[in-house]
Design a protein around this motif. Structure first.
Motif, PDB file in Angstrom:
ATOM      1  N   TYR A 141       0.685  -1.325   0.365  1.00  0.00           N
ATOM      2  CA  TYR A 141      -0.034  -0.046  -0.140  1.00  0.00           C
ATOM      3  C   TYR A 141       0.874   1.571  -0.011  1.00  0.00           C
ATOM      4  N   GLY A 186      -0.707   4.238  -0.113  1.00  0.00           N
ATOM      5  CA  GLY A 186      -0.947   5.644   0.114  1.00  0.00           C
ATOM      6  C   GLY A 186      -0.712   6.731   1.815  1.00  0.00           C
ATOM      7  N   PRO A 235      -2.791   8.704   7.070  1.00  0.00           N
ATOM      8  CA  PRO A 235      -3.856   9.989   7.106  1.00  0.00           C
ATOM      9  C   PRO A 235      -3.245  10.861   8.691  1.00  0.00           C
ATOM     10  N   ASN A 264      -7.325  14.449   8.996  1.00  0.00           N
ATOM     11  CA  ASN A 264      -6.701  15.288   8.125  1.00  0.00           C
ATOM     12  C   ASN A 264      -6.874  16.322   8.461  1.00  0.00           C
ATOM     13  N   LEU A 311      -7.825   2.924   8.730  1.00  0.00           N
ATOM     14  CA  LEU A 311      -8.289   4.358   7.600  1.00  0.00           C
ATOM     15  C   LEU A 311      -7.211   4.229   6.342  1.00  0.00           C
ATOM     16  N   GLN A 312      -6.411   3.676   6.932  1.00  0.00           N
ATOM     17  CA  GLN A 312      -5.256   3.142   5.452  1.00  0.00           C
ATOM     18  C   GLN A 312      -5.999   2.008   4.767  1.00  0.00           C
ATOM     19  N   ASP A 344      -8.864   3.196   2.489  1.00  0.00           N
ATOM     20  CA  ASP A 344      -8.735   4.232   1.443  1.00  0.00           C
ATOM     21  C   ASP A 344      -8.044   2.701   0.142  1.00  0.00           C
ATOM     22  N   ARG A 396     -11.094   1.370  -0.726  1.00  0.00           N
ATOM     23  CA  ARG A 396     -11.568   2.640  -1.765  1.00  0.00           C
ATOM     24  C   ARG A 396     -10.917   2.915  -3.708  1.00  0.00           C
ATOM     25  N   THR A 397      -9.862   2.483  -3.197  1.00  0.00           N
ATOM     26  CA  THR A 397      -9.075   2.075  -4.066  1.00  0.00           C
ATOM     27  C   THR A 397      -9.269   1.207  -5.540  1.00  0.00           C
ATOM     28  N   GLN A 414     -17.896   8.739   4.235  1.00  0.00           N
ATOM     29  CA  GLN A 414     -17.323   9.730   4.791  1.00  0.00           C
ATOM     30  C   GLN A 414     -18.382   9.487   6.282  1.00  0.00           C
TER      31      GLN A 414
END
Length: 431
Positions: A224, A226, A229, A246, A268-269, A272, A275-276, A283
């Motif tokens: 990963y 990304g 946060p 953030n 949270l990673q 993300d 989502r990717t 949210q």
């Protein structure tokens, strides 16, 4: 015979020993999975390993995905109050009837292939039942937490994973996993599968991270890449933690303890990364899901009686508990009901705990083969610090009675900790 009686009779027959040191276990389990038509291949699995934080990270993801409207299977261990906590579907424990249904389905198949009930161990049975149950439910996601280590762990029977997450890796179970961090990490890293996206705890030691990254590259997994946060803690209390993400939005995390902010970072990673990969997670779902996150026996706070149940079972766990206590600015040093397993680094746990508490009530955890007895624990405490008041409770009811007497003359918080088996020992006893 009632369903409940049959359920209790069945799990009593299970081989309770851990098989993670036996190299022949995974080949056997993979063979069983093939007889079951490989239920794991029907599932989008989020596989989580690590020393501390697996349960918290898994629960955060579980609640966020449920809030988004996904159907989520969650397999975790150890159970604290009831074995069925290990298999959840949309936050509901598997029923005794369903456990028996899927157990009997698997058992009939392995019998046809010449295997006995005791050829599969306790944890392996729960893993197999969970995977077949989740596949039958057609779960959108399955959060699968490693039991112990990784390489020979029963959960490593799966052939694929969508995400592979590593929470903090540190020393634990050295007698099984090895006496160096590199050995421990290599064993945990073995769960990484080709095609998975690999996410690591933000505070991972560099040597640990390097081993994980090398394994990911070797098997054809994606590391990963990304951004991590930025999480700002706004307030902390035994009921949970309020944070800002953030600099954009605020949320309340239902899991207490400052260390949970680091686990939140990992979760949270993972969001993300999903989502990717094209999965929708709003949210609103993040805020709603995290607000209701909770775990039996992990920073579990009873505000009515001012009791905290936290199964801090190793030095890292105790350090996290003490950091949380410091952040809460408690008006009095707490009274601790403490029970520890003798195969843990209990000297380090006691050494860290003693300066921060007023008194300790020593109990024997509900694991006869591994428990440090209450008498041994009390003697060790007195040898290390004669200023801490120590009492020995012959049984869990006596421990609660002693704590109740202390409460009559003080508003001190009562903390029950040291092991999941300590919490299990005092289960169901009214304060």
């Amino acid at each position: 015979m009632t369903v409940h009686e049959e359920y209790l009779k069945t799990i009593k027959k299970f081989d309770k020993s851990w098989k993670v040191v036996h190299e022949n276990r995974l080949p056997l389990l993979k063979e069983i999975m093939s007889w079951l038509e490989n239920p794991d291949k029907q599932l989008k699995i989020i596989h989580i390993a690590g020393t501390n934080g697996k349960g918290s990270t898994g629960e955060m993801l579980n609640e966020v995905l449920i809030a988004q409207g996904y159907n989520v299977g969650h397999f975790s261990s150890p159970a604290v109050y009831t074995n069925r906590e290990q298999i959840l579907y949309n936050d509901e424990q598997i029923t005794e009837a369903d456990f028996l249904k899927y157990f009997q389905k698997i058992y009939k198949i392995i019998q046809k292939h010449g295997k006995k009930l005791t050829d599969v161990s306790y944890f392996e049975w729960w893993t197999l039942v969970g995977l077949v149950y989740f596949a039958d439910k057609k779960a959108d996601f399955v959060i699968l937490e490693v039991g112990l280590g990784g390489q020979q762990d029963a959960t490593n029977v799966i052939s694929n994973a969508l995400l592979t997450i590593f929470t903090k890796i540190s020393y634990d179970h050295q007698q099984i996993l090895g006496d160096s961090l590199s050995k421990i990490t290599a064993i945990k890293a073995d769960i990484i599968k080709k095609g998975a996206t690999v996410i690591s705890y933000n505070g991972q030691l560099s040597e640990v991270k390097q081993i994980l990254q090398a394994k990911a590259t070797k098997v054809g997994a994606t590391w990963y890449a990304g951004k991590s946060p930025v999480i700002t803690t706004l307030s902390s209390a035994p009921t949970g933690t309020k944070v800002r993400i953030n600099g954009e939005y605020e949320l309340f995390l239902g899991l207490a303890g400052q260390y949970q902010v680091l686990n939140l970072n990992t979760a949270l990673q993972a969001v993300d990364a999903l989502r990717t990969l094209g999965y929708q997670i709003s949210q609103r779902a993040i805020i709603q899901g995290l607000s209701v996150a909770n775990l039996p026996g992990r920073m579990e706070y009873d505000a009515k009686h001012n009791i905290l149940r936290d199964a801090a079972h190793n030095p890292d766990g105790i350090s996290a508990l003490l950091a949380a206590m410091h952040a809460w600015k408690l008006p009095f040093k707490p009274t601790v009901i403490l029970g520890i397993l003798r195969d843990k680094n209990y000297l380090a746990m006691i050494e860290d705990l003693l300066p921060q508490v007023d008194r300790i009530i020593a109990v024997t955890p509900a694991n006869p083969s591994r428990a440090l007895s209450a008498d041994e624990l009390a003697a060790q405490i007195l040898e290390m610090d004669t200023n801490v008041e120590v009492a020995v409770a012959d049984d869990p009811t006596a421990a609660i009675t002693l704590a109740r007497q202390i409460r009559e003359s003080s508003e001190t918080m009562i903390i029950i900790t040291g092991s999941f088996y300590t919490l299990r020992a005092v289960k169901g006893i009214e304060f």
